[in-house]
Design a protein around this motif. Structure first.
Motif, PDB file in Angstrom:
ATOM      1  N   UNK A  53       0.832  -1.201   0.000  1.00  0.00           N
ATOM      2  CA  UNK A  53       0.000   0.000   0.000  1.00  0.00           C
ATOM      3  C   UNK A  53       0.868   1.253   0.000  1.00  0.00           C
ATOM      4  N   UNK A  54       1.922   1.260   0.843  1.00  0.00           N
ATOM      5  CA  UNK A  54       2.801   2.438   0.900  1.00  0.00           C
ATOM      6  C   UNK A  54       3.491   2.633  -0.450  1.00  0.00           C
ATOM      7  N   UNK A  55       3.975   1.528  -1.021  1.00  0.00           N
ATOM      8  CA  UNK A  55       4.646   1.633  -2.316  1.00  0.00           C
ATOM      9  C   UNK A  55       3.688   2.155  -3.372  1.00  0.00           C
ATOM     10  N   UNK A  56       2.479   1.609  -3.360  1.00  0.00           N
ATOM     11  CA  UNK A  56       1.469   2.016  -4.344  1.00  0.00           C
ATOM     12  C   UNK A  56       1.189   3.512  -4.224  1.00  0.00           C
ATOM     13  N   UNK A  57       1.010   3.967  -2.973  1.00  0.00           N
ATOM     14  CA  UNK A  57       0.712   5.386  -2.771  1.00  0.00           C
ATOM     15  C   UNK A  57       1.892   6.232  -3.203  1.00  0.00           C
ATOM     16  N   UNK A  58       3.123   5.787  -2.859  1.00  0.00           N
ATOM     17  CA  UNK A  58       4.305   6.591  -3.183  1.00  0.00           C
ATOM     18  C   UNK A  58       4.543   6.634  -4.681  1.00  0.00           C
ATOM     19  N   UNK A  59       4.396   5.483  -5.356  1.00  0.00           N
ATOM     20  CA  UNK A  59       4.733   5.447  -6.780  1.00  0.00           C
ATOM     21  C   UNK A  59       3.564   5.887  -7.642  1.00  0.00           C
ATOM     22  N   UNK A  60       2.393   5.249  -7.466  1.00  0.00           N
ATOM     23  CA  UNK A  60       1.296   5.536  -8.386  1.00  0.00           C
ATOM     24  C   UNK A  60       0.735   6.924  -8.152  1.00  0.00           C
ATOM     25  N   UNK A  61       0.431   7.255  -6.886  1.00  0.00           N
ATOM     26  CA  UNK A  61      -0.195   8.547  -6.644  1.00  0.00           C
ATOM     27  C   UNK A  61       0.848   9.650  -6.547  1.00  0.00           C
ATOM     28  N   UNK A  62       2.008   9.360  -5.944  1.00  0.00           N
ATOM     29  CA  UNK A  62       3.003  10.403  -5.738  1.00  0.00           C
ATOM     30  C   UNK A  62       3.894  10.621  -6.941  1.00  0.00           C
ATOM     31  N   UNK A  63       4.721   9.638  -7.226  1.00  0.00           N
ATOM     32  CA  UNK A  63       5.772   9.816  -8.235  1.00  0.00           C
ATOM     33  C   UNK A  63       5.204   9.974  -9.642  1.00  0.00           C
ATOM     34  N   UNK A  64       4.341   9.005 -10.034  1.00  0.00           N
ATOM     35  CA  UNK A  64       3.757   9.089 -11.368  1.00  0.00           C
ATOM     36  C   UNK A  64       2.889  10.336 -11.492  1.00  0.00           C
ATOM     37  N   UNK A  65       2.220  10.693 -10.375  1.00  0.00           N
ATOM     38  CA  UNK A  65       1.372  11.870 -10.412  1.00  0.00           C
ATOM     39  C   UNK A  65       2.168  13.118 -10.761  1.00  0.00           C
ATOM     40  N   UNK A  66       3.341  13.242 -10.127  1.00  0.00           N
ATOM     41  CA  UNK A  66       4.181  14.400 -10.410  1.00  0.00           C
ATOM     42  C   UNK A  66       4.597  14.417 -11.876  1.00  0.00           C
ATOM     43  N   UNK A  67       4.954  13.235 -12.386  1.00  0.00           N
ATOM     44  CA  UNK A  67       5.369  13.169 -13.798  1.00  0.00           C
ATOM     45  C   UNK A  67       4.215  13.563 -14.716  1.00  0.00           C
ATOM     46  N   UNK A  68       3.022  13.059 -14.403  1.00  0.00           N
ATOM     47  CA  UNK A  68       1.866  13.378 -15.241  1.00  0.00           C
ATOM     48  C   UNK A  68       1.570  14.865 -15.194  1.00  0.00           C
ATOM     49  N   UNK A  69       1.691  15.460 -13.982  1.00  0.00           N
ATOM     50  CA  UNK A  69       1.432  16.892 -13.871  1.00  0.00           C
ATOM     51  C   UNK A  69       2.399  17.679 -14.738  1.00  0.00           C
ATOM     52  N   UNK A  70       3.659  17.246 -14.734  1.00  0.00           N
ATOM     53  CA  UNK A  70       4.651  17.936 -15.558  1.00  0.00           C
ATOM     54  C   UNK A  70       4.298  17.818 -17.029  1.00  0.00           C
TER      55      UNK A  70
END
Lengths: 324, 513
Positions: A53-70
């Motif tokens: 769950x932590x990994x999912x939140x960090x990667x899918x919502x956090x990391x990928x989210x930042x990339x998508x926003x960019x």
């Protein structure tokens, strides 16, 4: 009651996934994807897998989210670095018209549906085996840490983890080899979103502390190097987006040190064990705990550096080359 | 000798690391370190042919069995893996030696050598590891480096080929990972030897058949068997030539065919349906590949299609062995079929590697790959022309070259096992292969020159010539593997590993009496 919650959560995950694919505009897709990542993290918690769950939140919502926003920002008229994007109206954020692809889409959908049905048929009511859990639990005292997942990742199967870090570094090498740019350069000063800068300034220490907490807690509970590395990597990327290109301005040797210290330390450690007459990656039990914490910290630093490096490298392709 | 095993992975990995770090200071370090490391690895690989016991097991992290349950990861050296290690590192050495002259025209040399070392490390790991998930990681290391190496020229065509390869390779990796996850779910262990024991106890179930199909699709795509072959012609013809030689010569064998052989003989219980499926896929690739190759006018693309066809021979031979074993037929015929398949795999690495190096030398000197624009090269490049001739005779199965003997073994096994159609197809495909290579000979090497600029091309430099000569000698020399003395050292242990399917698990799990 709990079956109701689980059922609703399962429906929500599927609904969000479909909506994110079918949304007519890119902005909607991206935000629905955030929501999907968070719902999936909740589902993992309900399944009792807090690490995932932590990994999912960090990667899918956090990391990928930042990339998508960019990526979204490149399309947006007010912050795009390319002048020609200014000419586009809001339509540029709408997805391309794909009516012509109806037949291949239906064929693909049917095929995937069939595959799903066959897999469900195959895995239905097959008993689950469990040989390793007991063995890993019994050997836990020898491993130097108290959490079985960390023990598996960094002691029993340390070799796999070392190679996974190699894979991340390999990704960076592949980007360099196929990118065709030599080295980093300082980006031109561009108009920045003041709101974004404030948000980034606020979130940087929070993300850093949370990453450090995850790293340390990995010894006794869910968490560890990969999750912490992703969070710290997100810091690097956020700073770049806000106009502080940390990774492009630090000296070359420091950059290389940050990128390779995790893999390199792990490698030297492995060699030292062999030289001392042990097997490869055989920790002396007395020092296993402290060595694992050290390896994890350096690994998290390298992972974070690699993620920021890839972002910074790809990001500078967007600058017009005459502003060197 | 056991303590030397991890060096086969650590050496190339640390090579990649050193090259990536120090190439800023010493420009030439990649070109020196890579062939040197590959030479050491080749010697190490051949040393393992003369090991004391049949199977060597190395426990990483020192985690021995706990109540008979493997907790850590094992490296296993047996007849089959040592054969693979030897051809991977030998080809790696020759290709890296060739690269030193070849790669100078590209920029970004350091990334090339670092990625090359990583690719070799990945392949060595795949064939050495005794752990299913570890095999997946090594496979990813090998194929991700090959994605980047295919795109190395960063022209439009190369990037497109690499992208196609990445998308299809990604799907294959996903399918393989799903299969591994399902196996772990069902058996609760990841060690190949342990899984084999658990599966024997559990008996057959629907899930395992499903997993077998998933793994055939996944590894079949990595091996470019025919329904999954779409990426190979683009990827193998766009890569720099030494990389094409590595991809066609060893990568599709190590991450595709080796994995299928290891998992289906030594892990799963052989079943008639799955074995027949593998045999048919092999036969279809053998025929389809050569039919697609005949019409090609791009030198390297033609060679790439022939790779599909020749790997079809390998899979056909091994598959026939599986079918015969699964129905309880004659063991001698099964031995013959599997030996033929393995022998052809070794031979293919040598002659296809040589052919790609020839194509690279021609492209290096003339700047074109189109057969219609060449002609008369045997006058200008006698060495390339002569080595090409020996390789093309070997791949078409002309005696006394090595290809003849391995194809002969496969055809005899097919006739004795009652696969008459397969035997006829194998002969016909061999004839079409000969025709296709005579076409290349006719258009590129003899006749008058059709080059646009009429200047004389010289011979390729020494660094490129030497590997070609060594490989050409090997094309003849490997015929010796048919003689019992050499066969017993190099080939028979590998065949025995596959024939005695359960013997693989016993030394690893300590079940020996």
């Amino acid at each position: 009651m709990s079956i109701l919650i689980d059922g609703l959560l399962a429906l929500l995950v599927i609904y969000l996934a479909l909506q994110s694919l079918l949304a007519p505009r890119l902005t909607q897709s991206v935000f629905l994807f955030f929501a999907f990542g968070l719902a999936l993290a909740l589902a993992w918690i309900r399944l009792g897998a807090v690490d995932v769950a932590i990994t999912e939140a960090a990667i899918a919502a956090g990391f990928l989210g930042v990339l998508f926003l960019d990526a979204l920002r490149d399309f947006s008229p007010s912050f795009s670095k390319k002048p020609k994007n200014l000419e586009y109206d809001q339509k540029s954020l709408a997805k391309n018209d794909t009516r012509g692809h109806l037949l291949p889409r239906m064929a693909l959908g049917l095929g995937l549906g069939l595959f799903l049905l066959i897999s469900l048929e195959a895995v239905w009511k097959i008993p689950q085996g469990g040989g390793l859990t007991a063995a890993a639990g019994a050997l836990l005292p020898e491993s130097g840490v108290e959490h079985p997942v960390t023990a598996v990742l960094l002691n029993f199967r340390a070799y796999d983890t070392w190679l996974e870090m190699g894979v991340i570094l390999l990704g960076l090498l592949a980007v360099f080899a196929a990118g065709g740019i030599k080295g980093y350069r300082k980006p031109p000063v561009a108009a920045q979103d003041p709101l974004l800068r404030q948000v980034i300034l606020f979130f940087t220490p929070v993300l850093f502390l949370f990453g450090a907490f995850l790293l340390y807690i990995g010894k006794t509970g869910p968490g560890g190097a990969f999750q912490a590395g992703v969070l710290w990597g997100a810091i690097g990327i956020l700073l770049h987006m806000g106009g502080w290109p940390v990774f492009a301005v630090i000296p070359r040797w420091l950059r290389q040190l940050l990128l390779t210290v995790g893999l390199g330390f792990f490698m030297v450690l492995g060699f030292l064990f062999v030289a001392a007459g042990n097997a490869l990656f055989e920790y002396p039990p007395a020092y296993a705990g402290i060595l694992i914490l050290l390896v994890e910290t350096l690994a998290a630093i390298s992972i974070a550096a690699t993620l920021s490096a890839i972002f910074a490298y790809l990001n500078q392709m967007k600058y017009p080359s005459q502003t060197l | 000798m056991t303590a030397w095993i991890p060096l086969l992975v650590i050496l190339p990995l640390s090579g990649a690391f050193l090259i990536a770090i120090f190439s800023g200071m010493f420009k030439r370090i990649g070109g020196i370190l890579t062939p040197l490391f590959m030479l050491i690895l080749t010697c190490l690989g051949f040393m393992f042919f003369f090991r004391e016991t049949d199977v060597l097991v190395y426990h990483i992290g020192g985690w021995e069995l706990y109540n008979g349950i493997p907790v850590g990861i094992h490296f296993v050296v047996d007849g089959l893996s040592v054969l693979m290690v030897a051809i991977i590192n030998l080809m790696g050495f020759l290709a890296s030696f060739y690269s030193v002259s070849y790669i100078r025209k590209f920029t970004g040399e350091k990334y090339y050598y670092a990625l090359f070392c990583l690719m070799v490390a990945g392949m060595n790991g795949v064939v050495l590891t005794g752990d299913l998930f570890n095999m997946f990681i090594f496979l990813e290391i090998a194929v991700i480096s090959s994605y980047a190496l295919v795109a190395f020229g960063i022209e439009r065509e190369e990037l497109e080929a690499s992208f196609k390869y990445q998308v299809l390779g990604g799907v294959a990796s996903l399918v393989i990972l799903l299969g591994i996850a399902l196996i772990y779910w069902n058996t609760g262990t990841l060690n190949i030897a342990d899984i084999a024991i658990v599966l024997k106890e559990n008996g057959d179930n629907k899930l395992i058949s499903f997993v077998q199909v998933l793994l055939i699709a996944g590894f079949g795509l990595k091996a470019a068997m025919i329904p999954f072959h779409a990426w190979l012609p683009d990827a193998h013809s766009s890569a720099p030539s030494p990389i094409s030689a590595m991809l066609s010569g060893v990568l599709i064998k190590a991450v595709g065919v080796y994995a299928i052989m290891r998992l289906f003989f030594n892990m799963f219980t052989l079943s008639y349906e799955i074995s027949m499926l593998i045999t048919v896929i092999g036969a279809v690739s053998m025929v389809g590949g050569v039919l697609l190759a005949v019409g090609q006018w791009d030198f390297k693309r033609l060679l790439a299609y022939h790779s599909i066809s020749q790997m079809g021979y390998v899979v056909l031979g091994v598959g026939m062995g599986m079918v015969i074993l699964s129905v309880g037929g004659s063991r001698d015929v099964a031995v013959l079929a599997i030996a033929g398949g393995l022998y052809h795999m070794v031979n293919h690495a040598v002659f296809k590697g040589l052919l790609f190096l020839n194509a690279g030398a021609v492209e290096y000197k003339t700047g074109t790959r189109m057969l219609r624009e060449m002609g008369g090269l045997s006058n200008n490049m006698p060495l390339t022309s002569a080595t090409y001739f020996s390789a093309s005779m070997a791949i078409s199965g002309i005696p006394p070259f090595n290809g003849f003997f391995s194809k002969l073994l496969i055809i005899i096994a097919a006739v004795q096992g009652g696969f008459y159609l397969m035997a006829i197809l194998a002969v016909v495909v061999s004839i079409i292969t000969l025709a296709s290579f005579l076409k290349v000979h006719r258009y590129a090497f003899i006749g008058f020159s059709r080059f646009k600029n009429k200047k004389m091309f010289g011979e390729a430099p020494f660094g490129m010539g030497l590997p070609m000569v060594i490989l050409a000698v090997l094309c003849l020399g490997l015929s010796l593997l048919i003689i019992p003395f050499f066969r017993d050292i190099f080939l028979s242990p590998a065949v025995n590993t596959l024939i005695h399917t359960l013997d693989y698990s016993q030394p690893i799990l300590g079940l020996l009496p």
